[in-house]
Design a protein around this motif. Structure first.
Motif, PDB file in Angstrom:
ATOM      1  N   PHE A 285      -5.137  -5.343  -2.745  1.00  0.00           N
ATOM      2  CA  PHE A 285      -3.821  -5.180  -2.146  1.00  0.00           C
ATOM      3  C   PHE A 285      -3.430  -6.466  -1.428  1.00  0.00           C
ATOM      4  O   PHE A 285      -4.239  -7.046  -0.696  1.00  0.00           O
TER       5      PHE A 285
ATOM      6  N   SER B  40      -3.706   4.102  -0.489  1.00  0.00           N
ATOM      7  CA  SER B  40      -4.681   3.115  -0.970  1.00  0.00           C
ATOM      8  C   SER B  40      -5.852   3.825  -1.639  1.00  0.00           C
ATOM      9  O   SER B  40      -6.288   3.430  -2.731  1.00  0.00           O
TER      10      SER B  40
ATOM     11  N   ARG C  16       0.821  -1.210   0.000  1.00  0.00           N
ATOM     12  CA  ARG C  16       0.000   0.000   0.000  1.00  0.00           C
ATOM     13  C   ARG C  16       0.858   1.265   0.000  1.00  0.00           C
ATOM     14  O   ARG C  16       0.343   2.362   0.229  1.00  0.00           O
TER      15      ARG C  16
END
Length: 233
Positions: free
Chosen positions: A81, A64, A46
């Motif tokens: 992710f 993110s 991230r």
């Protein structure tokens, strides 16, 4: 240099950080989603180690969200992710397993990733996460196709990846004509607003991407192009 084939329907991106795709690849993604193709973005981290002046927990949340918005601007609805540690990716079986799992789950025909060579196309030493991730992607495509590798994933093997494209490579072999699609690519890069505001330097996203696209376009005979290193499966 040959043009990237476009007779496919599903692509999967596998990159290290938020913003890795936005330095050119996202313009190609905008073209492909405009054709009705499905593109899914999977990021290893991230980007939590990417802003020196902010706590990593805050950066994780901000970056993110910026990546999800950047994806939306080029027609991508699904962003995932893997939550691996930013700045500390290691080449090895755990990384290959995670990437192979993503490939088996999403079953793409095309995989898009980041340059794994030691330098970028324009010069400059490439960072460790890019080198590690890109090489692991190239290997994970074969891993995903082999039913006897990573059997614990409990996912059927996927042998349908036709080729992988690695953006920013100094050994580019193919190009995508992104004429008419550069603006969404620029907008996707601009989505990383907090990240760029903390770099401490002026950065003109439009000028940067236009310069690359014009230079690579001249080399292949179109107005705007982005180049990739292709590895066929």
């Amino acid at each position: 240099m040959e043009e990237v084939p476009e007779d496919w329907e599903r692509a999967l991106t596998l990159v290290a950080h938020p913003d890795d795709l936005e330095y050119g690849t996202s313009a190609a993604i905008a073209k492909w989603t405009g054709q009705g193709k499905t593109v899914t973005e999977v990021l290893a981290t991230r980007g939590e180690a990417g802003i020196d002046s902010m706590d990593p927990d805050d950066v994780r949340r901000v970056r993110s969200a910026e990546q999800i918005e950047a994806a939306r601007r080029v027609g991508v609805d699904n962003v995932e992710f893997l939550d691996l540690p930013d700045g500390m990716l290691e080449y090895g079986l755990p990384l290959r397993r995670a990437l192979a799992g993503a490939i088996r789950w999403h079953r793409p025909e095309v995989v898009l990733s980041i340059n794994f060579r030691e330098s970028f196309a324009g010069g400059g030493f490439n960072m460790a996460d890019h080198r590690v991730l890109g090489l692991a992607v190239a290997d994970a495509i074969r891993d995903a196709a082999n039913r006897w590798v990573f059997r614990d994933l409990d996912l059927e093997p996927w042998q349908g990846v036709r080729f992988a494209l690695f953006g920013g490579s100094p050994r580019a072999t193919h190009y995508v004509d992104v004429t008419g699609h550069l603006r969404p690519g620029i907008d996707s890069l601009l989505a990383h607003r907090v990240y760029f505001s903390n770099l401490g330097a002026d950065f003109d996203a439009a000028e940067f991407l236009t310069g690359i696209a014009e230079q690579e376009g001249r080399a292949v005979g179109v107005e705007h192009a982005m180049t990739f290193e292709m590895i066929e499966s």
